[in-house]
Design an enzyme around this catalytic site. Sequence first.
Site, PDB file in Angstrom:
ATOM      1  N   GLU A 113      -3.179   9.170   3.831  1.00  0.00           N
ATOM      2  CA  GLU A 113      -3.200   9.640   2.429  1.00  0.00           C
ATOM      3  C   GLU A 113      -4.170  10.804   2.244  1.00  0.00           C
ATOM      4  O   GLU A 113      -3.894  11.730   1.466  1.00  0.00           O
ATOM      5  CB  GLU A 113      -3.558   8.473   1.501  1.00  0.00           C
ATOM      6  CG  GLU A 113      -2.439   7.442   1.449  1.00  0.00           C
ATOM      7  CD  GLU A 113      -2.804   6.185   0.684  1.00  0.00           C
ATOM      8  OE1 GLU A 113      -1.979   5.689  -0.075  1.00  0.00           O
ATOM      9  OE2 GLU A 113      -3.939   5.686   0.850  1.00  0.00           O
ATOM     10  N   GLU A 133       0.224  -0.610   4.972  1.00  0.00           N
ATOM     11  CA  GLU A 133      -0.294  -1.540   3.965  1.00  0.00           C
ATOM     12  C   GLU A 133       0.628  -2.734   3.707  1.00  0.00           C
ATOM     13  O   GLU A 133       0.177  -3.849   3.480  1.00  0.00           O
ATOM     14  CB  GLU A 133      -0.540  -0.796   2.627  1.00  0.00           C
ATOM     15  CG  GLU A 133      -1.773   0.099   2.620  1.00  0.00           C
ATOM     16  CD  GLU A 133      -1.515   1.495   3.155  1.00  0.00           C
ATOM     17  OE1 GLU A 133      -0.479   1.725   3.816  1.00  0.00           O
ATOM     18  OE2 GLU A 133      -2.371   2.367   2.921  1.00  0.00           O
TER      19      GLU A 133
END
Length: 259
Positions: A113, A133
Amino acid sequence: MDLKYLNVRSEDGIAWVQFNRPEKLNALNPEVLRDLETVVARCEQDDDIRVVVLTGNEKAFVAGSDIGHMAKGDIKSAYGLTDLTMRAQERLADLPKPTIAAISGYALGGGCEIALCCDFRIAADNAVLGLPEITLGIIPGGGGTQRLPRLVNLAVAARMILLGESINSEEAHRSGLVDKVVPLDCLEEEVKELASKLIERPFLALRAAKTAMRKGMSTSLKEGLQIEQDLFCMLFGTADQKEGMAAFLEKRKPVFKGK
Ligand code: COA
């Protein structure tokens, strides 16, 4: 600068910001995120810094948010962590100077990210990028579900976000997630070359171009075109516009002053 988990060196207009928590593959805890926010703010203020490079070590760019820290979390602390993450990342994404992620090894979760917040992503051939995740019972919380599908095709984004599968540097390149793949030992040189080209560009025009692109991505086309028009016209008040056009007409190389 009093930083615990980032090494920063500044050289020839380039700030090299290196994640430095090798024992945890540079996993992001609140201290790393606060360090990142501090460094990005300093880079913004320092006129001598023209390009910011984020990097890790051979094994890991950043292997994600610190799972040990998150494991103890509840809803309230998750809001606290994501607020911190978003603040650091937004500051990075909005930095009015070009940013490059120099990715070697793992760029997972929050690491991927952070790379997505940069303008350029150059990967070493050992890079592995992913948003795992979902395999931990959560979803990306640092912009992954928003920035990744805006950059790569939806099928690749879905594989990474819904399945949590990671991809290697070649596949990341094919899908547009990274701009270029180079052998690990050429990564720094390649990034330096790109940064040097950016430094040669007229500073105010570069800033305006980045602002137009970034702001335009999160607004309507109509508003984006207005932002572009205003910035385009504003540049006619700069010395570098006069110099750039005079140099073309006089058939010589421009000498930009950043004014
Ligand atoms: N959070 C916390 N610690 C992490 C971490 C993370 N995201 N990623 C790695 N580490 C730690 C490991 O726990 C280990 O610490 P220890 O030696 O105290 O046990 C150390 O970093 C080295 O990692 P290790 O797993 O032994 O290395 P590896 O080469 O066998 O595997 C990975 C590397 C990246 C495949 C593996 O560490 C991993 O899957 N990490 C988690 C990635 C992830 O899910 N990120 C998204 C989080 S939201």
